[in-house]
Write an enzyme that holds these catalytic residues in place. Structure first.
Site, PDB file in Angstrom:
ATOM      1  CG  ASN A 290      -3.204  -3.851   5.510  1.00 17.95           C
ATOM      2  OD1 ASN A 290      -3.582  -4.941   5.873  1.00 17.95           O
ATOM      3  ND2 ASN A 290      -3.448  -3.226   4.663  1.00 17.95           N
TER       4      ASN A 290
ATOM      5  CB  CYS B  39       2.967  -1.192   6.377  1.00 17.33           C
ATOM      6  SG  CYS B  39       2.720  -0.159   5.263  1.00 17.33           S
TER       7      CYS B  39
ATOM      8  CD  GLU C 296       5.079  -4.883   4.576  1.00 21.43           C
ATOM      9  OE1 GLU C 296       4.145  -4.464   5.031  1.00 21.43           O
ATOM     10  OE2 GLU C 296       5.633  -5.026   3.391  1.00 21.43           O
TER      11      GLU C 296
ATOM     12  CB  CYS D 248       5.591   0.597   1.233  1.00 19.83           C
ATOM     13  SG  CYS D 248       6.091   1.118   2.996  1.00 19.83           S
TER      14      CYS D 248
ATOM     15  CB  CYS E 297       7.533  -1.601   5.260  1.00 25.66           C
ATOM     16  SG  CYS E 297       6.360  -1.131   5.946  1.00 25.66           S
TER      17      CYS E 297
END
Ligand code: THU
Length: 129
Positions: free
Chosen positions: A43, A54, A56, A87, A90
């Site tokens: 992140n 993020c 991901e 999240c 993601c």
């Protein structure tokens, strides 16, 4: 070949380089692609909070940059008291390139704590328009 131990190493190393001065939550993500390449991301926060990205998101972007378009497995790591999960945005980013059965490993400093499928993380996924 699915290799969660290597995914864990990569995600932990990515988290070490995360830029998270605001939340203090350093997250790492690692992806194994369909062509058996590994990619990772962390992140990257910003003083303008919504601009942050993020882990991901960064790992998926690295995979696309690397020329791969299929996710065979993904691992998310944070050294946090609560096991973190991707999240909502993601989850959709992962689902774009994964199968419903694709494993998503959730890890903390004690190792892999939980394994979910993409379907479990994002049921009734938006996939067609
Ligand atoms: N974060 C991730 O990088 N991945 C997740 O799966 C959840 C949240 C980041 C975004 C932000 O920098 C920090 O964690 C706190 O929300």
């Amino acid at each position: 070949m699915n290799n969660p131990a290597k995914l864990l190493d990569l995600a932990r190393a990515a988290a070490d380089n995360a830029y998270a001065p605001y939340s203090k939550l350093r997250v790492g993500a690692a992806v194994l692609s369909g062509s058996e390449q590994f990619y990772s991301g962390c992140n990257v926060e910003n003083v303008s909070f919504p601009v942050g990205t993020c882990a991901e998101e960064s790992a998926v972007a690295a995979m696309i940059r690397g020329g791969d378009t299929r996710i065979a497995a993904v691992l998310v790591y944070a050294d946090s008291p609560h096991l973190i999960t991707p999240c909502g945005a993601c989850r959709q980013r992962i689902a774009e390139f994964a199968a419903p059965e694709t494993p998503v490993y959730l890890a903390d400093k004690n190792g892999i704590r939980k394994t979910l499928t993409v379907r479990e993380l994002l049921p009734c996924c938006f996939s067609e328009f």
